[in-house]
Design a protein around this motif. Structure first.
Motif, PDB file in Angstrom:
ATOM      1  N   ALA A   1       0.884  -1.189   0.096  1.00  0.00           N
ATOM      2  CA  ALA A   1      -0.133   0.183   0.033  1.00  0.00           C
ATOM      3  C   ALA A   1       1.043   1.074   0.060  1.00  0.00           C
ATOM      4  O   ALA A   1       0.712   2.384  -0.696  1.00  0.00           O
TER       5      ALA A   1
ATOM      6  N   GLN B   1       3.065   1.553  -3.124  1.00  0.00           N
ATOM      7  CA  GLN B   1       2.015   2.327  -4.109  1.00  0.00           C
ATOM      8  C   GLN B   1       1.704   2.970  -4.643  1.00  0.00           C
ATOM      9  O   GLN B   1       1.340   4.508  -5.160  1.00  0.00           O
ATOM     10  N   GLU B   2       1.217   4.219  -3.099  1.00  0.00           N
ATOM     11  CA  GLU B   2       0.944   5.207  -2.634  1.00  0.00           C
ATOM     12  C   GLU B   2       2.255   6.588  -3.269  1.00  0.00           C
ATOM     13  O   GLU B   2       1.603   8.090  -3.800  1.00  0.00           O
TER      14      GLU B   2
ATOM     15  N   VAL C   1      -2.743  -0.911 -11.602  1.00  0.00           N
ATOM     16  CA  VAL C   1      -2.858   0.419 -10.393  1.00  0.00           C
ATOM     17  C   VAL C   1      -2.143   1.514 -11.076  1.00  0.00           C
ATOM     18  O   VAL C   1      -2.668   3.543 -11.048  1.00  0.00           O
TER      19      VAL C   1
ATOM     20  N   VAL D   1      -5.074   2.272  -4.922  1.00  0.00           N
ATOM     21  CA  VAL D   1      -4.318   1.698  -4.372  1.00  0.00           C
ATOM     22  C   VAL D   1      -5.108  -0.363  -4.364  1.00  0.00           C
ATOM     23  O   VAL D   1      -5.873  -0.122  -4.138  1.00  0.00           O
TER      24      VAL D   1
END
Length: 499
Positions: free
Chosen positions: A166, A169-170, A204, A210
């Motif tokens: 997470a 991906q942010e 993504v 996310v």
């Protein structure tokens, strides 16, 4: 009134009996007509006798006339004709059809080996997919799957939550919004190194959201062999979660007798017939001949690959398998029924001109499709008797017509060694009761390829070296060949597990 009728009946009965007896002896004379033929000019009384013999034991020849040592009867002369000792049995051509005599021509053709065995289907161990976790996480959900299920390619198995993805991906999405291409490429590489599949990274980037959950899927279609994942469990990086065996191609495990394994080569064609699909033939090829033989059954394991596009062939099914191999080697062939096998040698009745027939010893090779290969003794184009030959052979024996022994030069034997290798050896197990440099006495089990039951028997040794390291009482595996002198031991091996 009854007396004349009785006399007529007696007269008729006697006439029938005399007629039948006369017809039998007339036919007997016409079948077995091997009349003396003078060797040179002169009367029949001047014919030269080659030898004398006992019709009840025609194999033994005598140089002088006299009384038979076997039976209480005088010896019978055998006369020479224009071909010396090649005197032949003569049959009236008019009787040939009545006796059911049929002829076959010796023909030349290529050699096609065929081995008929049984086998069992197994999974193709080269078509295996192992599904592992690329990173640590938690199992959030599992599909309704169980080992043994047949899956399609890309079928979902479970969902795994990976918290560390997470944050990564942010960061990736923030760099994408900044527009710095270099930093964005570096962030994408970090996602890939964390174990995230390329498809999920693309999702993504495309959605801008996310995606911390990974869906495990089967990369190939096939049978689910293992499923080691349950909802709520924790998984570690590199842990094996599932294994799938493909069904696009299956293996057919075949056990080939050691005596026939020499005719099998990798790449040759194979045909399989399964009880589950009567009337259908599944074609494949030999992919491998495994290097180790089964010591108990004396068989070699052969692997056949069968295409299975419809998935109907399932591991565990049995099949009748034909392993066929054609070579360019040209051999002489006769119908198998034309060969008279005495146990010590093989004979055929050779048909000559003017209704003449004589026994000829031949050296036989492998059988194929109702025909037997002739390696020595005949020539292409000659004719042999394929039906009625036993009657002619019996008559020839009574007349003293014995086939001359076949000359077996070493060069000829070497030229056909490959062809004979698999057909000449007959194997069994036994125990040594007596042993010397020339022969061995065995209490042996059955020679299945000879149709010979188990018994105690003495065999000749092909060479004295076979007895090295053996002693009375040893349990052995023996391989024999059929020779003019009887069964001869070609291989004698001590069985494993003995001191």
């Amino acid at each position: 009134m009854s007396s004349p009728i009785w006399k007529v009946a007696v007269i008729v009965g006697c006439s029938i009996a005399l007629g039948g007896a006369g017809g039998y002896w007339l036919a007997r004379a016409r079948i077995g007509d091997v009349a003396p033929v003078a060797a040179g000019p002169g009367s029949p009384g001047e014919a030269k006798a080659l030898y004398w013999y006992d019709p009840m034991y025609p194999q033994q020849k005598f140089d002088q006339p006299g009384k038979s040592p076997f039976m209480d009867m005088p010896l019978v002369p055998r006369y020479a004709d224009g071909q010396g000792e090649s005197a032949a049995l003569r049959i009236d051509p008019g009787l040939t059809q009545n006796l059911g005599v049929r002829l076959a021509t010796v023909s030349r053709a290529g050699f096609a080996a065929s081995v008929e065995v049984t086998g069992r289907l197994a999974f193709n161990e080269r078509e295996v997919a192992v599904i592992q976790s690329r990173t640590a996480g938690f199992v959030e959900g599992v599909q309704a799957r169980a080992p043994g299920d047949v899956l399609e390619a890309n079928a979902a198995l479970a969902e795994i939550l990976v918290p560390e993805w997470a944050a990564a991906q942010e960061e990736f999405l923030a760099l994408k919004r900044s527009g710095d291409a270099g930093l964005l490429a570096a962030a994408r590489q970090r996602l890939r190194l964390s174990g995230m599949p390329p498809g999920l990274i693309a999702q993504v980037e495309r959605s801008g959201k996310v995606q911390p959950t990974l869906t495990l899927t089967s990369p190939i279609g096939g049978v689910l062999q293992e499923l080691n994942v349950r909802q709520g469990m924790t998984v570690a990086a590199g842990e094996t979660l599932a294994r799938v065996n493909g069904l696009g191609q299956v293996w057919l495990a075949v056990a080939v007798p050691e005596s026939q394994a020499g005719s099998i080569v990798a790449g040759q064609d194979a045909e399989a017939r399964l009880p589950a699909f009567p009337g259908e033939v599944f074609k494949g090829r030999v992919s491998a001949i495994l290097p180790e033989a089964n010591a108990d059954s004396r068989t070699l394991r052969v692997r056949v690959e069968l295409p299975n596009p419809q998935g109907r062939l399932r591991p565990g099914m049995t099949a009748e398998v034909s392993l066929r191999r054609s070579t360019r080697q040209s051999l002489l062939w006769v119908p198998s029924e034309a060969v008279i096998r005495t146990g010590r040698r093989a004979l055929v009745m050779l048909a000559e001109d003017a209704g003449r027939y004589r026994p000829v010893e031949v050296r036989t090779g492998p059988d194929s499709d109702g025909k037997t290969a002739i390696l020595q003794g005949l020539e292409e184009g000659q004719q042999v008797v394929s039906s009625g030959q036993f009657l002619l052979d019996s008559e020839a024996s009574l007349k003293g017509l014995v086939a001359a022994p076949l000359d077996r030069p070493a060069a000829t034997a070497a030229a056909h060694e490959t062809v004979l290798h698999e057909t000449a050896l007959h194997e069994a197990e036994g125990q040594i009761l007596a042993l010397d440099s020339q022969e061995v006495t065995l209490a042996h089990g059955p020679f299945k390829t000879l149709g010979m039951p188990g018994m105690t028997m003495t065999f000749l040794l092909a060479n004295p070296g076979l007895m090295q390291g053996l002693k009375v009482g040893d349990k052995v595996r023996v391989a024999v060949t059929t020779t003019d002198s009887g069964l001869q031991v070609e291989r004698l091996e001590k069985m494993e597990g003995q001191p």
